[in-house]
Scaffold this motif. Sequence first.
Motif, PDB file in Angstrom:
ATOM      1  N   ALA A 162      48.643  36.028  38.038  1.00 16.58           N
ATOM      2  CA  ALA A 162      48.662  37.402  37.526  1.00 16.58           C
ATOM      3  C   ALA A 162      48.853  37.425  36.009  1.00 16.58           C
ATOM      4  O   ALA A 162      49.522  36.567  35.436  1.00 16.58           O
ATOM      5  N   GLU A 163      48.267  38.429  35.386  1.00 15.50           N
ATOM      6  CA  GLU A 163      48.451  38.614  33.940  1.00 15.50           C
ATOM      7  C   GLU A 163      49.798  39.268  33.644  1.00 15.50           C
ATOM      8  O   GLU A 163      50.431  39.003  32.624  1.00 15.50           O
TER       9      GLU A 163
ATOM     10  N   GLU B 175      42.243  42.213  52.996  1.00  8.22           N
ATOM     11  CA  GLU B 175      41.949  42.890  51.727  1.00  8.22           C
ATOM     12  C   GLU B 175      42.960  42.483  50.656  1.00  8.22           C
ATOM     13  O   GLU B 175      43.233  43.225  49.718  1.00  8.22           O
TER      14      GLU B 175
ATOM     15  N   LEU C 279      42.851  40.356  48.163  1.00  8.05           N
ATOM     16  CA  LEU C 279      42.373  40.300  46.781  1.00  8.05           C
ATOM     17  C   LEU C 279      42.347  41.693  46.160  1.00  8.05           C
ATOM     18  O   LEU C 279      42.829  41.887  45.035  1.00  8.05           O
ATOM     19  N   ALA C 280      41.787  42.664  46.881  1.00 11.04           N
ATOM     20  CA  ALA C 280      41.715  44.030  46.367  1.00 11.04           C
ATOM     21  C   ALA C 280      43.113  44.612  46.159  1.00 11.04           C
ATOM     22  O   ALA C 280      43.354  45.352  45.200  1.00 11.04           O
ATOM     23  N   TYR C 281      44.019  44.267  47.050  1.00 11.38           N
ATOM     24  CA  TYR C 281      45.409  44.718  46.936  1.00 11.38           C
ATOM     25  C   TYR C 281      46.030  44.200  45.640  1.00 11.38           C
ATOM     26  O   TYR C 281      46.634  44.954  44.866  1.00 11.38           O
ATOM     27  N   TYR C 282      45.874  42.909  45.398  1.00 13.70           N
ATOM     28  CA  TYR C 282      46.432  42.321  44.182  1.00 13.70           C
ATOM     29  C   TYR C 282      45.757  42.859  42.929  1.00 13.70           C
ATOM     30  O   TYR C 282      46.409  43.080  41.901  1.00 13.70           O
ATOM     31  N   GLU C 283      44.453  43.075  43.001  1.00 13.22           N
ATOM     32  CA  GLU C 283      43.728  43.610  41.841  1.00 13.22           C
ATOM     33  C   GLU C 283      44.200  45.027  41.516  1.00 13.22           C
ATOM     34  O   GLU C 283      44.345  45.388  40.345  1.00 13.22           O
ATOM     35  N   GLY C 284      44.440  45.825  42.546  1.00 15.29           N
ATOM     36  CA  GLY C 284      44.939  47.176  42.331  1.00 15.29           C
ATOM     37  C   GLY C 284      46.314  47.171  41.694  1.00 15.29           C
ATOM     38  O   GLY C 284      46.599  47.955  40.776  1.00 15.29           O
TER      39      GLY C 284
ATOM     40  N   GLU D   8      47.536  44.729  39.856  1.00 16.16           N
ATOM     41  CA  GLU D   8      47.394  44.197  38.497  1.00 16.16           C
ATOM     42  C   GLU D   8      46.913  45.274  37.530  1.00 16.16           C
ATOM     43  O   GLU D   8      47.428  45.403  36.414  1.00 16.16           O
ATOM     44  N   ASP D   9      45.915  46.051  37.943  1.00 18.64           N
ATOM     45  CA  ASP D   9      45.407  47.138  37.085  1.00 18.64           C
ATOM     46  C   ASP D   9      46.520  48.125  36.749  1.00 18.64           C
ATOM     47  O   ASP D   9      46.631  48.596  35.617  1.00 18.64           O
TER      48      ASP D   9
ATOM     49  N   SER E  20      42.862  52.719  41.461  1.00 23.97           N
ATOM     50  CA  SER E  20      42.433  51.870  42.567  1.00 23.97           C
ATOM     51  C   SER E  20      43.510  51.779  43.646  1.00 23.97           C
ATOM     52  O   SER E  20      43.219  51.897  44.833  1.00 23.97           O
TER      53      SER E  20
END
Length: 249
Positions: free
Chosen positions: A126-127, A203, A205-210, A212-213, A222
């Motif tokens: 994660a960033e 899901e 990846l989408a969970y983590y991306e949301g 992170e955003d 998201s």
Amino acid sequence: MNTQNLDILKSRLDAHRPLPPEVVKNLREDLSVRWTYNSNAIEGNTLTLQETKVVLEGITVGGKSIVEHLEAINHAQAINLVYDLAEQGELLSVHAIKEIHSLILKSIDDKNAGAFRTVNVTISGAEHVPPSFLNIQDEMDSFMNWCEGDGTSLHVVECTARGHVDFVKIHPFADGNGRTARLLMNLELMKGGFPPVVFQASERLAYYEGLEDACVKSDYESFLETTERLVVDSFKPYWFALGLSKEGL
């Protein structure tokens, strides 16, 4: 977020409350398995859905670690605590958060179970970098103030989704933050009259991306969209159990 549609679904379910005891029991047992499996799988637990079910029935699964067994058992116990807390209907407290977390790490990491972290941590891949452990108490004080203040002006679904993100952003514990955040989110949803939601491991990846955003860019869109969809889906087992259509009619 179409909160009006969510409220319509809730009002349709409310019209059938109190639900028959056998319906409540069946739904709760099924949800406990699915919730436990998915939440742990998101964090890397390799038990399958069916393996999780038999572990919760007291059966040991060959080839799986003791820790993975404990993660399933502990999470199911934490769910029971969340149901109890939801029925009490009291305001969210730091004590309740630590109590839930304590169950998550029971017999896995007793030193850190229910205790705010005393080290700095990074989130793999994660960033976002969580705040220094020296600031955890202040960050959690601000989080609780938001929950009791500005957060109350939002629809309960939006409030819980944003709270989920902000809790993960603080990362107050050395481990178990994601599972605790999802349990807390469902605690507040249930107190607001909504069914618990299950974030799907498929899901992940989408969970983590949301997350992170939201944590890095303060872009919650998201994650809010995902939460809204999951809340709509959370009503479907109730419609089926009650012999209604997928819209609750």
